[in-house]
Design an enzyme around this catalytic site. Structure first.
Site, PDB file in Angstrom:
ATOM      1  N   LEU A   1    -185.282 -27.038 -20.603  1.00 56.60           N
ATOM      2  CA  LEU A   1    -184.032 -27.612 -20.270  1.00 56.60           C
ATOM      3  C   LEU A   1    -183.769 -27.888 -18.775  1.00 56.60           C
ATOM      4  O   LEU A   1    -182.854 -28.629 -18.265  1.00 56.60           O
ATOM      5  CB  LEU A   1    -182.544 -26.910 -20.090  1.00 56.60           C
ATOM      6  CG  LEU A   1    -181.710 -26.449 -21.940  1.00 56.60           C
ATOM      7  CD1 LEU A   1    -180.942 -25.696 -21.593  1.00 56.60           C
ATOM      8  CD2 LEU A   1    -182.586 -26.895 -22.695  1.00 56.60           C
TER       9      LEU A   1
ATOM     10  N   TYR B   1    -186.075 -42.484 -13.378  1.00 56.17           N
ATOM     11  CA  TYR B   1    -185.549 -41.000 -14.154  1.00 56.17           C
ATOM     12  C   TYR B   1    -185.943 -41.311 -15.271  1.00 56.17           C
ATOM     13  O   TYR B   1    -186.517 -40.582 -15.737  1.00 56.17           O
ATOM     14  CB  TYR B   1    -183.766 -41.486 -13.609  1.00 56.17           C
ATOM     15  CG  TYR B   1    -183.495 -40.182 -14.498  1.00 56.17           C
ATOM     16  CD1 TYR B   1    -183.797 -38.696 -14.225  1.00 56.17           C
ATOM     17  CD2 TYR B   1    -182.667 -40.281 -15.629  1.00 56.17           C
ATOM     18  CE1 TYR B   1    -183.295 -37.741 -14.803  1.00 56.17           C
ATOM     19  CE2 TYR B   1    -181.715 -39.426 -16.856  1.00 56.17           C
ATOM     20  CZ  TYR B   1    -182.368 -38.133 -16.514  1.00 56.17           C
ATOM     21  OH  TYR B   1    -181.962 -37.533 -16.845  1.00 56.17           O
TER      22      TYR B   1
ATOM     23  N   LYS C   1    -188.778 -39.132 -17.817  1.00 57.30           N
ATOM     24  CA  LYS C   1    -188.172 -38.324 -18.649  1.00 57.30           C
ATOM     25  C   LYS C   1    -189.314 -38.900 -19.747  1.00 57.30           C
ATOM     26  O   LYS C   1    -189.620 -38.221 -20.730  1.00 57.30           O
ATOM     27  CB  LYS C   1    -186.648 -39.111 -18.988  1.00 57.30           C
ATOM     28  CG  LYS C   1    -185.710 -37.990 -18.459  1.00 57.30           C
ATOM     29  CD  LYS C   1    -185.565 -36.857 -18.648  1.00 57.30           C
ATOM     30  CE  LYS C   1    -184.620 -35.860 -17.895  1.00 57.30           C
ATOM     31  NZ  LYS C   1    -184.566 -34.583 -18.157  1.00 57.30           N
TER      32      LYS C   1
ATOM     33  N   ASN D   1    -174.336 -39.246 -22.975  1.00 59.70           N
ATOM     34  CA  ASN D   1    -173.879 -38.298 -21.432  1.00 59.70           C
ATOM     35  C   ASN D   1    -173.096 -37.476 -22.495  1.00 59.70           C
ATOM     36  O   ASN D   1    -172.373 -37.485 -23.213  1.00 59.70           O
ATOM     37  CB  ASN D   1    -172.670 -39.552 -21.537  1.00 59.70           C
ATOM     38  CG  ASN D   1    -172.934 -41.016 -20.140  1.00 59.70           C
ATOM     39  OD1 ASN D   1    -173.289 -40.572 -19.340  1.00 59.70           O
ATOM     40  ND2 ASN D   1    -172.996 -42.010 -21.510  1.00 59.70           N
TER      41      ASN D   1
ATOM     42  N   HIS E   1    -127.614 -13.469 -25.661  1.00 65.29           N
ATOM     43  CA  HIS E   1    -127.247 -12.137 -24.997  1.00 65.29           C
ATOM     44  C   HIS E   1    -126.901 -11.323 -25.662  1.00 65.29           C
ATOM     45  O   HIS E   1    -126.441 -12.229 -26.816  1.00 65.29           O
ATOM     46  CB  HIS E   1    -126.711 -12.497 -24.178  1.00 65.29           C
ATOM     47  CG  HIS E   1    -126.720 -12.805 -23.274  1.00 65.29           C
ATOM     48  ND1 HIS E   1    -128.431 -12.317 -21.963  1.00 65.29           N
ATOM     49  CD2 HIS E   1    -126.372 -13.504 -21.824  1.00 65.29           C
ATOM     50  CE1 HIS E   1    -128.442 -13.299 -20.871  1.00 65.29           C
ATOM     51  NE2 HIS E   1    -127.204 -13.756 -20.680  1.00 65.29           N
ATOM     52  N   PRO E   2    -126.178  -9.844 -26.290  1.00 64.66           N
ATOM     53  CA  PRO E   2    -126.031  -9.380 -27.182  1.00 64.66           C
ATOM     54  C   PRO E   2    -124.545  -9.731 -27.432  1.00 64.66           C
ATOM     55  O   PRO E   2    -124.102  -9.953 -27.055  1.00 64.66           O
ATOM     56  CB  PRO E   2    -125.684  -7.808 -26.496  1.00 64.66           C
ATOM     57  CG  PRO E   2    -126.677  -7.934 -24.967  1.00 64.66           C
ATOM     58  CD  PRO E   2    -126.683  -8.987 -25.454  1.00 64.66           C
ATOM     59  N   GLY E   3    -124.426 -10.066 -28.192  1.00 65.77           N
ATOM     60  CA  GLY E   3    -123.345 -10.195 -29.353  1.00 65.77           C
ATOM     61  C   GLY E   3    -123.144 -11.633 -29.466  1.00 65.77           C
ATOM     62  O   GLY E   3    -122.339 -12.390 -30.653  1.00 65.77           O
TER      63      GLY E   3
END
Length: 370
Positions: free
Chosen positions: A53, A103, A107, A132, A280-282
């Site tokens: 690589l 390049y 390659k 890409n 909340h409670p209740g």
């Protein structure tokens, strides 16, 4: 199996070696620019497969293209020959090998060297001309437009788009790594002379930029992208990996009153909305029904009762739920419903609705259950 990876610290190399270890390949020889060159002799003598690589794509001088992309490949193959090691060799090339630039020429030369080596020695070679490549751990402002856009947009840095109509072919790093491991295990996808990553995404540069920009805005709107779109989903995963480390968290708007709170968490264009309700409670919340909106309630802390009554009838149905035994309760259309905290601590309920709340079309009608 002993695996040699050149360019092991690069974008593809890091992802590949990480996944090889995930799949229990433990003897990996990692070679990079800062590795003692003498190590290469030991690696090529002992390895059973080579992922080549290493390469050059942004040199200070154009002559370095040929040195890095052809010269080192030549050195590697000669060392394999000297050690009479016919291990398979996989090399990453580029679609630019078809172009007449320094390049691309380097390659192309590396490719031909590989094919010649295979013909001389009988060693299997796999040459992958990659388009890409994008994904996590790619260096921004270097040679990947996607990495640059993700990094700069996430960090509020400027970007430059010369021609939004340019068509790009992209492959996702996880797909690349999966194909490379397929080659390692004898299942390479070969098209003509070249190995190929099966999944290639074709789109315009402008679409990529606008999509990534939408990801930044999505946090403010609590939206997720279209994850059924493979490219968009992969771009989103990539974008998140470039978030600044001091910007991984973002606050939510809590609607607080004497009963507790209600907070929207996620909105999607096609999979509804998720919210967190604290009672909340209740306290009893709800006492309404919907024509088309349907929901799922999941109490994750505390205990309570979810009550239903079908519109126009008198029978009441109660479901007692708690965070000790997680149970999803469906809230069907046409039933007025409420949820009551029966415990002595705050009750936390995760709520999903099939559509994001629209104040202009709330589809919510007050009707007491009891």
């Amino acid at each position: 199996m002993k695996i040699l990876v050149t360019g092991a610290k690069g974008f593809v190399g890091r992802n590949l070696t990480a996944e090889l270890r995930n799949r229990k390949y433990e003897e990996i020889y990692e070679y990079d620019i800062d590795t003692d060159p003498s190590e290469l002799d030991r690696f090529v003598k002992d390895c059973d497969f080579v992922f080549h690589l290493a390469g050059v794509n942004r040199p200070r001088d154009e002559a370095e293209f040929m040195t890095g992309n052809f010269g080192f490949t030549d050195t590697l193959l000669k060392k394999l020959k000297e050690n009479e090691n016919k291990a398979p060799v996989l090399i990453t090339s580029s679609i630019q090998a078809e172009l007449d630039n320094p390049y691309g020429k380097s390659k192309k030369a590396g490719e031909e060297l590989m094919f010649s080596y295979s013909a001389q020695t009988g060693a299997p070679v796999y040459v992958y001309r990659l388009p890409n490549v994008f994904g996590k751990w790619c260096r921004p402002n270097y040679n990947s437009a996607v990495a640059t856009f993700c990094n700069n947009i996430a960090a509020d840095l400027p970007i430059r788009v010369n021609d939004a109509s340019v068509v790009m072919n992209l492959v996702y790093i996880d797909d690349v790594v999966s194909e490379f491991i397929n080659a390692l295990e004898g299942r390479a996808n070969i098209v003509g002379r070249y190995g190929a990553v099966p999944t290639v995404h074709t789109t315009t540069l402008g679409h990529i930029v606008e999509t990534i920009k939408s990801f930044k805005e999505s946090r403010k709107k609590l939206e997720l992208p279209r994850l059924d779109d493979a490219l968009e989903s992969k771009l989103y995963s990539t974008y998140l990996s470039y978030l600044p480390e001091d910007d991984l968290a973002y606050p939510l708007k809590m609607n607080i009153d004497e009963r507790g709170s209600f907070t929207e968490f996620i909105r999607t264009p096609d999979r509804g909305q998720v919210s967190v309700n604290i009672s909340h409670p209740g306290i009893t919340k709800g006492n309404h029904w919907h024509h088309s909106k349907n929901e799922k309630f999941l109490v994750v802390k505390g205990r309570g009762c979810i009550s239903f009554r079908k519109y126009g009838t008198e029978e009441i149905i109660d479901y007692h739920v708690s965070g000790d035994e997680l149970t999803v309760v469906d809230i069907p259309t046409g039933y007025t419903h409420c949820i009551t905290n029966e415990g002595d601590e705050d009750m936390v309920t995760v709520m999903w609705a099939n559509e994001a709340f629209d104040p202009d079309k709330p589809d919510t009608y007050y009707e007491p259950v009891r």
